[in-house]
Design a protein around this motif. Sequence first.
Motif, PDB file in Angstrom:
ATOM      1  N   PHE A 175       0.842  -1.269   0.095  1.00 24.23           N
ATOM      2  CA  PHE A 175       0.070   0.023   0.504  1.00 24.23           C
ATOM      3  C   PHE A 175       0.690   1.584   0.010  1.00 24.23           C
ATOM      4  CE2 PHE A 175       0.480  -2.422   3.975  1.00 24.23           C
ATOM      5  CZ  PHE A 175       0.694  -1.181   5.016  1.00 24.23           C
ATOM      6  N   PRO A 176       0.495   2.182   0.147  1.00 15.90           N
ATOM      7  CA  PRO A 176       0.901   3.608  -0.417  1.00 15.90           C
ATOM      8  C   PRO A 176       1.689   3.574   0.820  1.00 15.90           C
ATOM      9  CG  PRO A 176      -1.000   3.959  -1.491  1.00 15.90           C
ATOM     10  CD  PRO A 176      -0.838   2.889  -0.799  1.00 15.90           C
ATOM     11  N   GLY A 177       2.796   4.140   1.000  1.00 16.68           N
ATOM     12  CA  GLY A 177       3.754   4.257   2.284  1.00 16.68           C
ATOM     13  C   GLY A 177       3.748   2.771   2.840  1.00 16.68           C
ATOM     14  N   TRP A 218       1.522   4.283  10.318  1.00 14.28           N
ATOM     15  CA  TRP A 218       1.093   3.080  10.853  1.00 14.28           C
ATOM     16  C   TRP A 218      -0.398   3.940  11.473  1.00 14.28           C
ATOM     17  CZ3 TRP A 218      -0.170   3.818  15.817  1.00 14.28           C
ATOM     18  CH2 TRP A 218       0.244   3.934  16.628  1.00 14.28           C
ATOM     19  N   PRO A 219      -0.258   5.366  12.453  1.00 12.09           N
ATOM     20  CA  PRO A 219      -1.538   6.018  13.130  1.00 12.09           C
ATOM     21  C   PRO A 219      -2.781   6.402  11.606  1.00 12.09           C
ATOM     22  CG  PRO A 219       0.540   7.078  13.901  1.00 12.09           C
ATOM     23  CD  PRO A 219       0.744   6.400  12.887  1.00 12.09           C
ATOM     24  N   THR A 220      -1.679   6.582  10.548  1.00 14.82           N
ATOM     25  CA  THR A 220      -3.210   7.535   9.121  1.00 14.82           C
ATOM     26  C   THR A 220      -3.258   5.932   8.769  1.00 14.82           C
ATOM     27  OG1 THR A 220      -1.211   9.373   8.876  1.00 14.82           O
ATOM     28  CG2 THR A 220      -3.034   8.458   7.412  1.00 14.82           C
ATOM     29  N   LEU A 221      -2.732   5.235   8.519  1.00 20.30           N
ATOM     30  CA  LEU A 221      -2.776   3.696   7.606  1.00 20.30           C
ATOM     31  C   LEU A 221      -4.175   2.802   8.332  1.00 20.30           C
ATOM     32  CD1 LEU A 221       0.797   2.406   6.930  1.00 20.30           C
ATOM     33  CD2 LEU A 221      -1.151   3.299   5.579  1.00 20.30           C
ATOM     34  N   ILE A 222      -3.739   3.085   9.901  1.00 20.97           N
ATOM     35  CA  ILE A 222      -5.256   2.108  10.272  1.00 20.97           C
ATOM     36  C   ILE A 222      -6.642   3.333  10.411  1.00 20.97           C
ATOM     37  CG2 ILE A 222      -3.699   1.161  12.400  1.00 20.97           C
ATOM     38  CD1 ILE A 222      -4.601   3.083  13.827  1.00 20.97           C
ATOM     39  N   LYS A 223      -6.540   4.590   9.450  1.00 20.79           N
ATOM     40  CA  LYS A 223      -7.880   4.947   9.088  1.00 20.79           C
ATOM     41  C   LYS A 223      -8.115   4.874   8.094  1.00 20.79           C
ATOM     42  CE  LYS A 223      -6.482   8.573  12.759  1.00 20.79           C
ATOM     43  NZ  LYS A 223      -6.167  10.197  12.751  1.00 20.79           N
ATOM     44  N   ASP A 224      -7.307   4.070   7.331  1.00 21.43           N
ATOM     45  CA  ASP A 224      -7.726   3.823   5.619  1.00 21.43           C
ATOM     46  C   ASP A 224      -8.515   2.522   5.655  1.00 21.43           C
ATOM     47  OD1 ASP A 224      -7.903   2.977   2.657  1.00 21.43           O
ATOM     48  OD2 ASP A 224      -5.528   3.613   3.379  1.00 21.43           O
ATOM     49  N   PHE A 242      -0.750  -2.927  13.918  1.00 19.96           N
ATOM     50  CA  PHE A 242      -1.529  -2.375  13.650  1.00 19.96           C
ATOM     51  C   PHE A 242      -3.064  -1.872  12.810  1.00 19.96           C
ATOM     52  CE2 PHE A 242       2.022  -0.723  16.421  1.00 19.96           C
ATOM     53  CZ  PHE A 242       1.271  -0.065  17.349  1.00 19.96           C
ATOM     54  N   LEU A 243      -2.670  -3.304  11.350  1.00 20.45           N
ATOM     55  CA  LEU A 243      -3.182  -2.628  10.862  1.00 20.45           C
ATOM     56  C   LEU A 243      -4.514  -4.266  11.545  1.00 20.45           C
ATOM     57  CD1 LEU A 243      -1.362  -2.186   7.803  1.00 20.45           C
ATOM     58  CD2 LEU A 243      -3.586  -0.826   8.445  1.00 20.45           C
ATOM     59  N   LEU A 244      -3.158  -5.007  11.690  1.00 21.60           N
ATOM     60  CA  LEU A 244      -4.461  -6.172  12.196  1.00 21.60           C
ATOM     61  C   LEU A 244      -5.146  -6.226  13.301  1.00 21.60           C
ATOM     62  CD1 LEU A 244      -2.116  -9.286  12.313  1.00 21.60           C
ATOM     63  CD2 LEU A 244      -3.285  -8.513  10.365  1.00 21.60           C
ATOM     64  N   ALA A 245      -4.719  -5.472  14.497  1.00 23.22           N
ATOM     65  CA  ALA A 245      -5.688  -5.375  15.316  1.00 23.22           C
ATOM     66  C   ALA A 245      -6.269  -4.681  14.745  1.00 23.22           C
ATOM     67  CB  ALA A 245      -4.213  -4.637  16.626  1.00 23.22           C
ATOM     68  N   GLU A 246      -6.617  -3.369  14.165  1.00 23.92           N
ATOM     69  CA  GLU A 246      -7.521  -2.071  14.022  1.00 23.92           C
ATOM     70  C   GLU A 246      -8.854  -2.962  13.366  1.00 23.92           C
ATOM     71  OE1 GLU A 246      -9.893   0.922  14.292  1.00 23.92           O
ATOM     72  OE2 GLU A 246      -7.883   0.655  15.014  1.00 23.92           O
TER      73      GLU A 246
END
Length: 351
Positions: free
Chosen positions: A18-20, A87-93, A118-122
Amino acid sequence: MTDTRPDEKPLLVTVLVFPGVRPLDVAGPIEVFASANEFGGRYRVRTASPGGIDVVTSAGTGLSVDLDAAHVPYISDVVIVPGGPEWPTLIKDDTLLRAVKALETHSRRTASVCTGAFLLAEAGLLNGRRATTHWRFTGELAQRYPQVSVEADALFVRDGSIMTSAGVSSGIDLSLALVEEHRGVDLARAVAKDMVVFMQRPGGQSQFSVRTRVPPVKQEVLRRVLDQAAADPSADHSLAGMARRAGMSTRHLSRLFRQELGTTPAHYIEQVRMEAAQAMLEGGDDPMASVARRSGFGPPESLRRAFMRNMGVTPGAYRARFRTTGVSAETVDRAGCSRSPTPDAHDMPLA
């Protein structure tokens, strides 16, 4: 050369990008599986992104993509979810989170690298599970997701069909463990040797040299003391011996250690000797008495007590860790079951 049975079907690995995304989070696992193929591992690796579009990594480099994450036309044996510095921005995507869920639904095992946890957790995939992430963010992971049991010092954690790993290079550790799980310890060891990495790094996430991780010292005399200890751990490094060579009182030397290193002379020397003993245990089969003597611990029982105190394992158990990634003994998850294979999954088409 290690080889698999000719009738074994390829194992399908899908890496989410993914971007970033952090490049090494992606490249590390891919390189492990590519190296495994040189020894008969038979992995087929594809990258997938939301929408199937090419992405720009956190390093500013472009990364081509094979598949749309929402429409991967096969059941993955492994899905790798990397992380990124933002990652703080990515978990809002929401689009990215939907991609994570879609891939996990059609996989036998899902594994995160670094802040990919964090993506798995979110996405709710770590609820009620044990997990880890980069040491800088384990506290944040625990605070944001109290339903996740965070293991702060682990290099990687396996809980059922989910695996999570620590910092960026631990994606290599995790992937080696997967190779051992899939194709056996001999092939995993061949890959580790080919890539010049450990089969299993012990000691948690702290993997740096004692001498290089201490802060720069201002006193030249203290630098000499530290260099002497690193050069010959088996020498007389008692407080009295070091003070005599430094030409100062034991009290003054102790004060310098506290002021500049934040520790005691005894603790520092024990860490130097631990590092020396670890290197001997990792690289050979010398008798424990020889390891204890050459590393400066003296009798084997002193070596054993130091390892139990610092590592929580015996020297023998530590040495054994370098013969396996540690995953082979864990054949089932905590509940005593594992995800069942989907029939004919390998016969589904690859894009």
